[in-house]
Design an enzyme around this catalytic site. Structure first.
Site, short mmCIF file in Angstrom:
data_model
loop_
_atom_site.label_atom_id
_atom_site.label_comp_id
_atom_site.label_asym_id
_atom_site.label_seq_id
_atom_site.Cartn_x
_atom_site.Cartn_y
_atom_site.Cartn_z
N CYS A 57 4.70 -66.17 -50.01
CA CYS A 57 4.49 -67.35 -49.19
C CYS A 57 4.74 -67.06 -47.72
CB CYS A 57 5.45 -68.46 -49.64
SG CYS A 57 5.41 -68.80 -51.42
N ASP B 210 10.20 -69.24 -60.15
CA ASP B 210 11.37 -68.45 -59.78
C ASP B 210 12.12 -69.09 -58.62
OD1 ASP B 210 9.18 -67.86 -58.13
OD2 ASP B 210 9.98 -65.89 -57.59
N VAL C 191 -9.92 -45.96 -52.02
CA VAL C 191 -10.57 -45.89 -50.71
C VAL C 191 -11.16 -44.50 -50.49
CG1 VAL C 191 -10.13 -45.92 -48.22
CG2 VAL C 191 -9.13 -47.66 -49.67
N SER D 226 1.44 -51.22 -55.73
CA SER D 226 1.28 -50.16 -54.74
C SER D 226 2.31 -49.06 -54.95
CB SER D 226 1.42 -50.75 -53.33
OG SER D 226 1.62 -49.74 -52.36
N GLY D 227 1.93 -47.84 -54.57
CA GLY D 227 2.84 -46.70 -54.71
C GLY D 227 3.78 -46.51 -53.54
#
Length: 644
Positions: free
Chosen positions: A2, A99, A292, A367-368
């Protein structure tokens, strides 16, 4: 995920609800819903990206069941299911599946220690209507942003500068000292910002502000260097690798919790590949993978490797190609998205992945980010450990190297270190001596950022173009973000990891990752930054050092059998866009803005030197080119974000 914003007023007075246009400045962070709350002391605003409990029951700002607490919150508490069960046993009641409600009840039961219970990413403000105080907290690694301004009358906050600046009575001025830091680091190391009077709450910190004393004093509740995970010192290698694999898989499973589709940002590297493997293993339906590449598929294009792995896992693959012209034309919009200047040339690629995910209806992207930081993915970081341990172990060698540097020997040592016909041992010795003897390095700090070529390169060229206002920028202020008390030899690895976490990871990688994802309504989650994984790894290496074992040695060994051998053996490639073409394209198209721009008016750059900066030298010298790009980015940001 948010956007949050608001004001805490010291003087009691009826307050209007924040105007819709003020809340709308963060609508990109939460396009699904928005809301506001106000009373005599606070005004809260919120924009919601619905991920958990998609119903209106998750609307914010949220008031607790008791009516005592009000929260505006950005983030995800991944362990909300476990906390909900624990709280229910203590008598807590719940009316939603969100949550956010769990966060409020956790604060009601455990107070300010609630942050120690959370596994996830968060930035929130809780208003206690009875005690007349607000509690602010940010997650351990700094995945979620929090900007604020504090004075004698108000505490003003927001997730982004675009939300904060319209709440201030006037636009703040640039801080030349922090501009100097930005031009060396390529980002602004937190908790400072480029604007005077505006700060960030640092990662792993909380803050309590009461009407009674009206002080804003951040307190650290977590550090990567001081974890307390219980470990048996006598564990063998097999036990260590099993613990790493199991803990990491649990982290991936935790980040899969969502009521919306989840995808994976996939390159050909080990970090994202491991996430993809465990994510698909623990998901019934095929996941979407996004990778990518570049026109002509140059050697560094990893789409083929990513597709091969994703296909073998049963994933759905989406490719994104990034031509040079797209970056140059999109540059002003990218500056808007980043919200603060981050000169990472990979920013466009990082944006393109969540954009592609959003186009496919994916709202959560794994994501890594964090794998390199937790598992020794950068050569300059492991070199920093080795050199600082050498200085401590061989003080005479350090003094000799410093003497050589002080009498002008660094240039000679540099030539020897890079002389191709010299014996490798001689080249290595010269390289070590010139780095140990670098007289620019503060003697009371760890040798660290000067080992990074971009930082060291900026040191050589930046001051040549400075204006009068930069006179206060000194070596002391430049190295302030890396100030760290030196400790005994065995603690050097954890101290260097701490520097990496508190500078590059938080202020570059995580800040950039948050902005590019939230710009398109996609929440980025990073399993490698799971607190249980970090604390276990840090505790294990306290007894079993791994910094000299090779890049990501533990992770590669732990994933044996999880990933194909060719993936595990693949060297780190990193994100490799056509950097020089991108940067020079931006400079040619937008560089003229420097001539009569804010940086000249503020005395930050010398107007008489701009033609040199934008001229032929930038095409011949990488450090000049990169400096010019940083300045064009900074000027564009000031015009589009600060004075928009």
């Amino acid at each position: 995920m948010c956007g949050i914003l608001g004001l805490f007023h010291r003087v009691s007075s009826p307050r209007p609800v924040l105007a819709d246009q003020l809340v709308a400045n963060l609508l990109h962070r939460g396009p699904d819903d928005h809301g506001a709350y106000s009373d005599d002391h606070v005004q809260f605003g919120h924009t919601r990206l619905s991920i958990i409990d998609l119903t209106k029951a998750g609307h914010q700002p949220m008031v607790s069941h008791q009516g005592r607490y009000v929260v505006t919150y950005n983030g995800e508490i991944y362990n909300h299911i476990e906390l909900r069960a624990e709280l229910a046993l203590l008598g807590s009641l719940f009316s939603t599946r969100s949550d956010t409600e769990v966060l409020l009840e956790t604060y009601h039961v455990w107070g300010r220690d609630c942050v120690k219970k959370f596994v996830g990413m968060f930035a929130f403000v809780i208003w206690d209507t009875q005690a007349k105080e607000i509690f602010i907290a940010r997650d351990r690694c700094g995945e979620k942003p929090f900007f604020y301004h504090f004075n004698g009358e108000q505490f003003v906050f927001a997730s982004e500068l675009k939300g904060l600046l319209p709440l201030l009575p006037e636009r703040p001025l640039l801080d030349p000292i922090i501009v100097d830091q930005y031009l060396h680091y390529q980002y602004v190391p937190e908790p400072r910002t480029l604007l005077q009077g505006i700060q960030k709450l640092a990662a792993g910190h909380s803050m309590l502000i009461t009407l009674a004393d009206w002080k804003a004093e951040p307190k650290q509740y977590w550090s990567v260097e001081t974890t307390s995970f219980p470990i048996q010192p006598q564990q063998n290698k097999g036990d260590i690798l099993t613990q790493i694999k199991d803990t990491f898989e649990s982290a991936v499973k935790m980040t899969l919790r969502a009521d919306v589709p989840v995808g994976v940002a996939l390159s050909g590297g080990i970090d994202s590949s491991a996430i993809a493997a465990f994510a698909q293993k623990n998901t019934q339906q095929p996941l979407h993978a996004f990778c990518v590449g570049y026109p002509g598929r140059p050697q560094y294009d990893e789409r083929a490797q990513a597709r091969e792995l994703a296909t073998s896992l049963g994933m759905i693959v989406h490719e994104v190609e990034l031509p040079v012209d797209s970056f140059v034309d999109f540059f002003p919009k990218l500056v808007d998205i980043m919200d603060e200047p981050i000169a990472d040339p990979a920013a466009f690629g990082h944006y393109s992945v969540p954009k592609a995910a959003a186009d496919q209806g994916i709202k959560v992207l794994l994501s890594g980010i964090g794998g390199d930081e937790v598992f020794w993915g950068y050569s300059y970081v492991t070199e920093a450990v080795a050199l600082n341990q050498l200085m401590l172990d061989r003080p005479a060698l350090y003094k000799f190297a410093h003497w050589l540097g002080s009498v002008g020997g660094r240039e000679f040592l540099l030539r020897v270190a890079h002389y191709p016909h010299a014996h490798p041992a001689i080249r290595r010795c010269a390289d070590v001596l010139q780095k140990l003897g670098d007289v620019r390095q503060p003697p009371d700090q760890y040798l660290y950022y000067l080992l990074h070529p971009d930082f060291s390169g900026a040191y050589l060229v930046a001051s040549q173009y400075y204006g009068d206002a930069m006179g206060a920028a000194t070596r002391e202020t430049l190295f302030r973000p890396t100030a760290s008390r030196k400790s005994e030899q065995q603690r050097i690895p954890s101290a260097i990891i701490k520097l990496l976490f508190e500078t590059w990871l938080t202020s570059n990688c995580l800040s950039l990752g948050d902005r590019v994802g939230m710009a398109v309504g996609v929440e980025t989650r990073m399993p490698f930054l799971d607190v249980n994984l970090i604390e276990k790894v840090m505790a294990l290496r306290a007894y079993h050092p791994d910094n000299a074992l090779g890049q990501k040695a533990w992770l590669r060994a732990a994933l044996k059998g999880v990933l194909p051998d060719q993936v595990l053996a693949r060297p780190k490639a990193g994100f490799q866009p056509p950097i020089k073409e991108w940067l020079w394209g931006v400079i040619k198209k937008y560089g003229d803005s420097l001539h009569d721009g804010q940086l000249v008016k503020a005395g930050i750059i010398n107007a008489n030197k701009i033609h040199l900066l934008l001229g032929e030298k930038a095409t011949q010298d990488w450090h000049t080119l990169f400096l010019a790009y940083k300045l064009v980015l900074l000027e564009t940001w000031y015009q589009r974000v600060v004075h928009a």
